[in-house]
Enzyme design. Sequence first.
Site, mmCIF file in Angstrom:
data_model
loop_
_atom_site.group_PDB
_atom_site.id
_atom_site.type_symbol
_atom_site.label_atom_id
_atom_site.label_comp_id
_atom_site.label_asym_id
_atom_site.label_seq_id
_atom_site.Cartn_x
_atom_site.Cartn_y
_atom_site.Cartn_z
ATOM 1 N N ASP A 73 -13.215 17.113 12.351
ATOM 2 C CA ASP A 73 -11.789 17.248 12.062
ATOM 3 C C ASP A 73 -11.519 17.345 10.559
ATOM 4 O OD1 ASP A 73 -8.844 16.852 12.805
ATOM 5 O OD2 ASP A 73 -9.187 15.155 11.462
ATOM 6 N N GLU B 141 -13.210 22.164 11.815
ATOM 7 C CA GLU B 141 -11.797 22.541 11.702
ATOM 8 C C GLU B 141 -11.421 22.598 10.228
ATOM 9 O OE1 GLU B 141 -7.416 20.737 12.913
ATOM 10 O OE2 GLU B 141 -8.860 19.622 11.696
#
Length: 626
Positions: A241, A308
């Site tokens: 993330d 990401e």
Amino acid sequence: MIVLNYFIIDLYYKMHKFTLFLAIFGYVLDFSEVFALKYPPLDWWQKGVFYQIYPRSFKDSNADGIGDLRGVAEKVWYLKDIGITAVWLNPIFESPLVDFGYDISNYTRIDPDFGTVEDLEYLKDALHRGGIKLLLDFVPNHTSDRHLWFRKSVAREEPYTNFYVWKDGKVVNGQRLPPNNWRSQFAGSAWTWNEERQQYFYHQFHTKQPDLNYNCKELVREMISTLKFWLDRGVDGFRMDAVTYMYEDPNWADEELLNSNLDPEDYWSYNHSATMDQPQTYRMITTFREILDGYTRKDGQTRVMLTEAYTSLDKTMQYYKFGDKPGAHMPFNFLFITVIDGMSPAKEYQKVIQAWMRNMPEGGWANWVISNHDNHRLASRYGTDLVDGLNMMGLLLPGSGITYYGDEIGMEDTNVRFDEGVDPQACDLGPEKYGLYTRDPERTPFQWDTSLNAGFSASLKTWLPINSNYWRLNLKAQIHSEGNSHYKVYKRLMDLRKTDTMMYGSLETHVLSKWVFSFARHLNGTDTYVIVINLGSETAPIDLSAFMSDLPEKMKVHTGSINSRHMPGENVNTAEFFLRPKASLILTTASEVPSPGYKNPSAAATSSLSTALALFSLFLYCKYSL
């Protein structure tokens, strides 16, 4: 005696022919095997589709209104049914849930809302039995301020003193101020004063999500240890993330406004050159990759890392490789979210596809993210009539597919009021701005059927409201529909992905008109597939022969969107056919296509009319002729 000799001679010749047949058959088998091997074998993650599950919204197993791990395990049959290769779970680690799991207080414990470590192992085993891999969402950039590491860092207890980004403030006219002008994505300064430590700590996101300091070797060792903890328990990889924020510019300089007329209090007013995309970030990703590859070498089963990073295309591509070291197996491709939408003409689709394919480094593998938990749903951004068309692109363009739960049945954003909202990013801004920034609408529970709470939970109240359209838009209805449905289209696409053409074939894209986009997949010696999507609001005449001269005069329909009216197996004149507004169609040179498994609505209506006329004729005959 003579008859017996003829019998023996005849038997000899027959045996000789049979032996020759076996030899030829064996040769053909060997030839087929060699032919198959002329294409390099693809790994599981390259052939597959990753299915993103927001655990709080997939299935509630204990009637508390919150989805959980046992609930996901209950639905493994469904994931196997639609052909999913790997499941990626949004954060399930222990958390005070200020940002619904992205504020982790313990990386090696499961939050009680979702279950226990044993429940995760139960889910992992259930998935593996179904031939499905499991990826966890790993949050390397920050933790919760309730994490033990942060509390010890505040107290300057070694080795935790420098686990987080701490800086002294500056004094201006006798007033203490933050070290610089960096802003938080959750509003306000990115620096918060800690009275006990007498320093500011940095937080890219919520003030309760302090950023980790990757210049601290002890922290890096702890993060690697955490990855190993879960790899040792059999997970198949991680989605990393917000990696673009892992390092900051060591000069700590102010960031510049993009335009002097912009609001200096707004995060999006700045060029974030000091707080994003630092070179050290790519190096750290290669370090994480080395850990995963170490496990891969042990048993030959690839552990995958997805990253990401909402950043520029050139910066995104650097996550594939840094120097001569491999980075992420795939950095997420967000171009279908950040660049185009339901109002974009065909040329823009061609541009984003070509941009990714042309900029990938050698050996890079593509992927197509159409929707996720941070952006409005596919059906709401592009319109419900384009759901099948976008799924065709996401699953049939070269590379791996990524599906956000519910997109396979065309789930839409839910209208969530401010008083029902839970997203801190939006709720903290108040009711006036909540609707502009909320991520709640795309995170509501999966719509399984027409029972209480769409079959998601037996609780009277769910953590977010169920979309009120579940009475008509749900999985069960689409499975049992006599006609076509998004679910049925999706399953056909998943089967089509398995063909050699889709795995190894070349790609060509065409702008047939301002609002009609097409792409083709070719592979010598196998079937060709042409996908045509009408993005416009009017019926479009299509002439494929003007763009692809090597196509036959007629091609068969493999799959049509639910609004296309074309049935699988139907022959189409490639030089002249019509496509309804927002409809999409897959044509193939294959001599046969899988049966649709549903009825043609127009044919069913014609059949019903014919039956009615026949019965009426019989009635007249009986009345007047007998």
